[in-house]
Design a protein around this motif. Structure first.
Motif, PDB file in Angstrom:
ATOM      1  N   SER A   3       0.831  -1.210   0.000  1.00  0.00           N
ATOM      2  CA  SER A   3       0.000   0.000   0.000  1.00  0.00           C
ATOM      3  C   SER A   3       0.859   1.251   0.000  1.00  0.00           C
ATOM      4  CB  SER A   3      -0.937   0.001   1.209  1.00  0.00           C
ATOM      5  OG  SER A   3      -1.890  -1.019   1.063  1.00  0.00           O
ATOM      6  N   ARG A   7       0.918   3.938  -3.084  1.00  0.00           N
ATOM      7  CA  ARG A   7       0.635   5.373  -2.888  1.00  0.00           C
ATOM      8  C   ARG A   7       1.790   6.237  -3.381  1.00  0.00           C
ATOM      9  NH1 ARG A   7      -2.821   8.442   1.485  1.00  0.00           N
ATOM     10  NH2 ARG A   7      -2.426  10.515   0.723  1.00  0.00           N
ATOM     11  N   ASN A  12      -2.187   7.794  -5.031  1.00  0.00           N
ATOM     12  CA  ASN A  12      -3.504   7.392  -4.523  1.00  0.00           C
ATOM     13  C   ASN A  12      -3.362   6.207  -3.580  1.00  0.00           C
ATOM     14  OD1 ASN A  12      -5.144   9.163  -6.188  1.00  0.00           O
ATOM     15  ND2 ASN A  12      -4.488   7.875  -7.889  1.00  0.00           N
ATOM     16  N   ARG A  13      -4.294   6.140  -2.624  1.00  0.00           N
ATOM     17  CA  ARG A  13      -4.325   4.953  -1.777  1.00  0.00           C
ATOM     18  C   ARG A  13      -4.884   3.796  -2.594  1.00  0.00           C
ATOM     19  NH1 ARG A  13      -8.004   6.906   2.537  1.00  0.00           N
ATOM     20  NH2 ARG A  13      -8.283   4.680   2.845  1.00  0.00           N
ATOM     21  N   GLU A  16      -8.635   3.418  -2.590  1.00  0.00           N
ATOM     22  CA  GLU A  16      -9.302   4.415  -3.429  1.00  0.00           C
ATOM     23  C   GLU A  16      -9.301   3.972  -4.894  1.00  0.00           C
ATOM     24  OE1 GLU A  16      -6.955   7.802  -2.447  1.00  0.00           O
ATOM     25  OE2 GLU A  16      -8.178   8.318  -0.698  1.00  0.00           O
ATOM     26  N   ASN A  19     -11.808   1.130  -5.260  1.00  0.00           N
ATOM     27  CA  ASN A  19     -13.174   1.650  -5.250  1.00  0.00           C
ATOM     28  C   ASN A  19     -13.521   2.322  -6.569  1.00  0.00           C
ATOM     29  OD1 ASN A  19     -13.909   0.681  -2.741  1.00  0.00           O
ATOM     30  ND2 ASN A  19     -13.356   2.567  -1.673  1.00  0.00           N
ATOM     31  N   ARG A  20     -12.583   3.053  -7.176  1.00  0.00           N
ATOM     32  CA  ARG A  20     -12.854   3.674  -8.480  1.00  0.00           C
ATOM     33  C   ARG A  20     -13.113   2.612  -9.544  1.00  0.00           C
ATOM     34  NH1 ARG A  20      -8.924   7.339  -7.023  1.00  0.00           N
ATOM     35  NH2 ARG A  20      -7.357   6.387  -8.360  1.00  0.00           N
ATOM     36  N   ARG A  55     -19.838   5.678  -1.356  1.00  0.00           N
ATOM     37  CA  ARG A  55     -18.665   5.766  -2.247  1.00  0.00           C
ATOM     38  C   ARG A  55     -19.080   6.173  -3.663  1.00  0.00           C
ATOM     39  NH1 ARG A  55     -16.471   6.801   1.698  1.00  0.00           N
ATOM     40  NH2 ARG A  55     -16.181   5.208   3.243  1.00  0.00           N
ATOM     41  N   GLU A  58     -19.749   9.878  -3.631  1.00  0.00           N
ATOM     42  CA  GLU A  58     -18.490  10.621  -3.521  1.00  0.00           C
ATOM     43  C   GLU A  58     -17.812  10.751  -4.875  1.00  0.00           C
ATOM     44  OE1 GLU A  58     -15.912   8.641  -0.786  1.00  0.00           O
ATOM     45  OE2 GLU A  58     -16.989   9.353   0.983  1.00  0.00           O
ATOM     46  N   LEU A  59     -17.806   9.673  -5.651  1.00  0.00           N
ATOM     47  CA  LEU A  59     -17.090   9.662  -6.924  1.00  0.00           C
ATOM     48  C   LEU A  59     -17.896  10.233  -8.081  1.00  0.00           C
ATOM     49  CD1 LEU A  59     -15.273   6.229  -6.677  1.00  0.00           C
ATOM     50  CD2 LEU A  59     -14.249   8.494  -6.566  1.00  0.00           C
TER      51      LEU A  59
END
Length: 83
Positions: A3, A7, A12-13, A16, A19-20, A55, A58-59
């Motif tokens: 991780s 990053r 980016n994490r 994240e 999730n995208r 989520r 948010e996106l």
């Protein structure tokens, strides 16, 4: 360790990024199928509908339901102008 490397390399994490990717797949399913939103949530890898909705919003700036509604209206509009 991965991780931190991810990053540093991408800015980016990792979660994240994941999730995208999941939300992108959900957008395709919302547009191309009539599956229930909860089914799509689980299919793309979320374990919780509330978290999926959070989520997604948010996106994308809209709920999954609103996204589907807007997508179908755009498709209808394209179909009308194609004739």
């Amino acid at each position: 360790h991965f991780s931190r490397f991810f990053r540093k390399a991408t800015g980016n994490r990792f979660i994240e990024f994941v999730n995208r990717v999941r939300i992108s797949r959900a957008c395709n399913l919302l547009t191309e199928t009539d599956q229930q939103i909860a089914n799509i949530c689980f299919q793309v890898g979320f374990n919780n509908v509330a978290n999926f909705n959070r989520r997604f919003h948010e996106l994308k700036g809209v709920t999954p339901r609103d996204f589907r509604s807007q997508s179908s209206k755009r498709l209808e509009g394209q179909a009308l102008t194609a004739h």
